[in-house]
Write an enzyme that holds these catalytic residues in place. Sequence first.
Site, PDB file in Angstrom:
ATOM      1  N   ASP A 297      36.038  40.085  34.488  1.00 39.47           N
ATOM      2  CA  ASP A 297      35.868  41.060  33.394  1.00 39.47           C
ATOM      3  C   ASP A 297      34.827  40.543  32.397  1.00 39.47           C
ATOM      4  O   ASP A 297      34.106  41.328  31.769  1.00 39.47           O
ATOM      5  CB  ASP A 297      37.194  41.282  32.643  1.00 39.47           C
ATOM      6  CG  ASP A 297      38.162  42.155  33.424  1.00 39.47           C
ATOM      7  OD1 ASP A 297      37.713  42.945  34.269  1.00 39.47           O
ATOM      8  OD2 ASP A 297      39.387  42.029  33.199  1.00 39.47           O
TER       9      ASP A 297
ATOM     10  N   LYS B  85      48.011  39.509  34.929  1.00 39.29           N
ATOM     11  CA  LYS B  85      46.797  38.683  34.774  1.00 39.29           C
ATOM     12  C   LYS B  85      47.064  37.308  34.156  1.00 39.29           C
ATOM     13  O   LYS B  85      46.355  36.353  34.447  1.00 39.29           O
ATOM     14  CB  LYS B  85      45.763  39.419  33.915  1.00 39.29           C
ATOM     15  CG  LYS B  85      45.051  40.548  34.631  1.00 39.29           C
ATOM     16  CD  LYS B  85      43.978  41.125  33.712  1.00 39.29           C
ATOM     17  CE  LYS B  85      43.290  42.318  34.328  1.00 39.29           C
ATOM     18  NZ  LYS B  85      42.201  42.830  33.480  1.00 39.29           N
TER      19      LYS B  85
END
Length: 282
Positions: free
Chosen positions: A106, A70
């Site tokens: 997220d 990520k």
Amino acid sequence: MIAGTTKLLGVIGWPVEHSFSPAMHNAILQHTGIDCVYVPLPVEPGDLPKAIDGIKSMGFLGANVTIPHKEEVMQYLDEIHPDAQKVNAVNTIVVKDKKLIGYNTDIGGFRAALSRHHFTPKDKNVVIFGAGGAAKAIVYALAVAGCKSITVGARSQEKAEKFIEPFKQMVDIKAYNWEEQDFRKAHWDVDLLINTTPVGMDGIKDKSLPTFWTDVPLSAFAADIIYNPPITAFLRQARLRGCRGMNGLAMLVEQGALSFELWFDKEPPREIMYEFLVQKLE
Ligand code: NAP
């Protein structure tokens, strides 16, 4: 049916076998009749630049990115949304006019999950366990939503202190080793407790977090971002205390729903996503 016209999406991670994203996204792609498939893309650390080139050269519509890529992926993208920049992590790539654009769903996913459970973070006191990647997205989401204070507890004081640094201008935030007495005091007027560590997942199911449940007001809400198993020790203890709670399923669905919106510019069938995952996790 896969045909010559079928478009591609996928999840880049290592390992990816455990990911629920391919099953969840293929279920809604089929439901919506979009001519696209979503595949697991196992990419070993070190191979990420080649994989990202592949996303572009093989005409993917985009991809999700998961552990451990990520952060590293950000350097290979053409543009990054300011929210993803702020939390230094990208979990969604959109390919637009041959350009790769990075987002972090997220953040919105966690906010939407709370909202689905009728919890409003504005002016609330929050206690968070863990200071990793997911915690960053969550702290940012809560700070933007106007929560009153955030107390982060982790097994390493040093890591917790480093973790809160970028958020100090945004919100009243403190960091502790979670065994400390001052961390316990934050439980006295907490409105929202969140487990962002993997403690409670298979393998470390029996370990428990140092949560001082007897100090927690009964009105507090407990959120665990683990979705498998659906009821962790943290949520079980919250229930015993009389607190409401949610597991990580809503965050998983909502972050996936936001990725879908970015790729297709249309609302995904959220209820199908919820139904599908609840059945899969039963
Ligand atoms: P991460 O970046 O590795 O962070 C994990 C955090 O937990 C760190 O603070 C780490 O502390 C701590 N930790 C790890 N193992 C521990 C242990 N045995 N005892 C105590 N603390 C421990 O991972 P992440 O990406 O934030 O993910 C964390 C969890 O959230 C995973 O279970 C993941 O599956 C879940 N997740 C769920 C969603 C969802 O949509 N529901 C989304 C993202 C993540 P150290 O730094 O000291 O190791």
